[in-house]
Motif scaffolding. Structure first.
Motif, PDB file in Angstrom:
ATOM      1  N   ASP A  77      -0.910   0.504  -2.778  1.00  0.00           N
ATOM      2  CA  ASP A  77      -1.272  -0.728  -2.085  1.00  0.00           C
ATOM      3  C   ASP A  77      -2.427  -0.438  -1.132  1.00  0.00           C
ATOM      4  N   ASN A  79      -4.021  -2.235   2.094  1.00  0.00           N
ATOM      5  CA  ASN A  79      -3.846  -3.278   3.099  1.00  0.00           C
ATOM      6  C   ASN A  79      -5.158  -3.438   3.844  1.00  0.00           C
ATOM      7  N   PRO A  82      -4.603  -4.559   7.924  1.00  0.00           N
ATOM      8  CA  PRO A  82      -3.432  -3.758   8.289  1.00  0.00           C
ATOM      9  C   PRO A  82      -2.816  -4.198   9.608  1.00  0.00           C
TER      10      PRO A  82
END
Length: 122
Positions: A77, A79, A82
């Motif tokens: 993943d 992000n 974040p």
């Protein structure tokens, strides 16, 4: 692993312990801060940064898993918005999932990395 990346710099890595039966709930039981060289080879670090540069990502947090049999590292993943430092308490025990003082250390390290990557030349 949760890996914050600022331009071409990884300040540290969140090494998370998540129980298999809770893997989809996103709650860590314990979080340790590690230096990149403690967990990844220099080649792996370079490839992580290269992936971010190829995708034109200036700042992100990556989720990575290492296959326990092949030892290969997988980015699962990216992000790009974040949240960092999610979860502060172990839900069953009401205690911090970070070792004493490490959460604060992480916050300061993230701030320094952001400054170094994006504000140092301004």
């Amino acid at each position: 692993y949760r890996v914050p990346v600022f331009a071409n710099y990884i300040p540290f890595i969140f090494e998370k312990l998540i129980l298999i039966e809770e893997r989809f709930w996103g709650m860590s039981r314990r979080v340790k801060l590690k230096q990149p060289q403690e967990l990844f080879s220099q080649e792996e670090i370079s490839k992580i940064i290269q992936v971010c540069q190829t995708m034109n990502i200036d700042y992100c947090e990556l989720d990575l898993l290492r296959d326990k049999y092949s030892q290969k590292l997988y980015i699962i993943d990216i992000n790009d918005t974040p949240g960092g430092l999610q979860g502060q308490k172990n839900p069953d025990e009401g205690r911090s999932i970070y070792d004493k003082g490490k959460r604060e250390e992480a916050i300061l390290s993230l701030a320094r990395a952001f400054h170094q990557a994006f504000l140092n030349n301004k």
